[in-house]
Design an enzyme around this catalytic site. Sequence first.
Site, PDB file in Angstrom:
ATOM      1  CD  GLU A 168      -2.592   1.676   0.332  1.00 25.68           C
ATOM      2  OE1 GLU A 168      -2.469   2.618  -0.463  1.00 25.68           O
ATOM      3  OE2 GLU A 168      -3.504   0.764  -0.091  1.00 25.68           O
TER       4      GLU A 168
ATOM      5  CB  CYS B  35     -13.711   2.418   0.832  1.00 30.81           C
ATOM      6  SG  CYS B  35     -15.372   2.121   1.577  1.00 30.81           S
TER       7      CYS B  35
ATOM      8  CE  LYS C 225     -21.888   6.820   2.083  1.00 34.25           C
ATOM      9  NZ  LYS C 225     -20.887   7.489   1.458  1.00 34.25           N
TER      10      LYS C 225
ATOM     11  CB  ALA D   1     -19.574  13.950  -9.254  1.00 32.12           C
TER      12      ALA D   1
ATOM     13  N   GLY E 269     -17.894  10.140 -12.746  1.00 27.64           N
ATOM     14  CA  GLY E 269     -17.293   8.555 -12.730  1.00 27.64           C
ATOM     15  C   GLY E 269     -15.881   8.414 -12.289  1.00 27.64           C
TER      16      GLY E 269
ATOM     17  CG  ASP F  79     -13.526   0.702  -7.814  1.00 28.04           C
ATOM     18  OD1 ASP F  79     -14.238  -0.348  -7.630  1.00 28.04           O
ATOM     19  OD2 ASP F  79     -13.192   1.654  -7.457  1.00 28.04           O
TER      20      ASP F  79
ATOM     21  CB  ALA G 213     -16.949  -0.659  -0.780  1.00 28.28           C
TER      22      ALA G 213
ATOM     23  CG  HIS H 153     -47.940  -1.297  12.837  1.00 29.52           C
ATOM     24  ND1 HIS H 153     -47.730  -0.630  11.538  1.00 29.52           N
ATOM     25  CD2 HIS H 153     -48.570  -0.930  13.726  1.00 29.52           C
ATOM     26  CE1 HIS H 153     -48.515   0.520  11.749  1.00 29.52           C
ATOM     27  NE2 HIS H 153     -49.140   0.478  13.026  1.00 29.52           N
TER      28      HIS H 153
END
Length: 463
Positions: A33, A41, A50, A267, A269, A309, A317, A442
């Site tokens: 890495e 991600c 998020k 944005a 792609g 990807d 992800a 419910h």
Amino acid sequence: MANYDLIVIGSGPGGYVAAIRASQLGMKVGVVEKAELGGICLNWGCIPTKALLKSANVFEYIQHAGDYGINVKEATPDHTSVIKRSRDVAAGMSKGVQFLFKKNKIEQIAGHGKLKKGNKVEVTDASGKKTDYEAKHIILATGGRSRELPAMPIDGKKILGYRDAMVLPERPQKMLVVGSGAIGVEFAYFYRTMGTEVTIVEFLPRIVPVEDEEVSKQLEKSFKKAGMTIYTNSEVTKVDTKGKGCVATVKTPTGEIKIEADVVLSAVGVATNLENLGLEEVGVKTEKGKVLVDDFYKTNVPNVYAIGDITKGQALAHVASAEGIICVEKIAGHHPQPLDYNNIPGCTYCSPEIASVGYTEEAAKKAGYQIKVGKFPFTASGKAKAAGAADGFVKLIFDAKYGEFLGAHMIGANVTEMIAEVVVARKLETTGHEIIKSVHPHPTMSEAIMEAAAAAYGEVIHL
């Protein structure tokens, strides 16, 4: 030269999950890495966005506190603190991957990995030093980055990629978002909620174009209600960044217009990270920016695999993670099933949220199915009304002949938490009648799934 059973190049949700599963199966594993553990991600994608969106949700709640009988004095967002919280969440998750690597005895190799012949990986560290490592098997999991358009070269200051939009030092007054997939609409929602004037330009006929048409219409209605301006069937042909802000030239169905903004978010792609991996040198075949693999992610070169990807599946992800597990289980001599790419859930975390899986209504018809469609609006849901979240609906699609569960399309509060029910139901080959007869609690938002199934068969109670 260190020897491994498996070397994984890339530590995103494909790479690190593959590495951990391989370790569980008894392999000696090394992961190469060059940046932060967890990849895009954890550090620059799913997780920190998020966190940003949660801040927007909280601010939105405060703005509408009066609707719930709560009086709150004027609240203002602290942009710097919001960004800091997002980065802290990402850093914490990256440390979590470090912990998992130690727990599973996975060796981290810092640097840029490149394939060499003879089952070798050459790693160049930050100082430029090159070291060769040998492994019985090598998995490429190098992910993607923001795709750039010639008319909008990303400079990180006025024309932004998603990474730049995540850490802007100041909130812009005006933002132009080009592209309305998940990344585009999530940032559009975040910045609009925080007070930025947002315009969206989409090349295709509708926003979130991969979703069911009715979902696209509902989101456009919700976004316009929130004060956003939306141009579809439109294209940014150039952006002038010479002045203080940006002036975009946009070709629309009614003619050319100019849109002024402080920043432009590209944005449009994702581009795959295939450069400088040694693919040509060792002979790994690619096509249209993707590595060619079989159902278990083997390339044409023995002992070299690719996931995530950079392969044919959806750039998500959870897809990369599933592919990584299947790949290493096959390497270990297990008998995993190939991944069913028609049962992959897609989630978009703007407000209202979007979640979908399987066939859209249009795709089901094109595939030759005679279909039954059931739709249940959240305006008829007691839980949604009580929560003040009545925008949206659940739409289910079944094969009229056999009752096969073909697809589900949801837009509304918390639907990203509801879609897994449908994924499991489809995996188990559940029919529409079985959904109707499965008692749902419910009051819940998830009742809408049962009600939509009942609507498809003319049995709905609450409509």
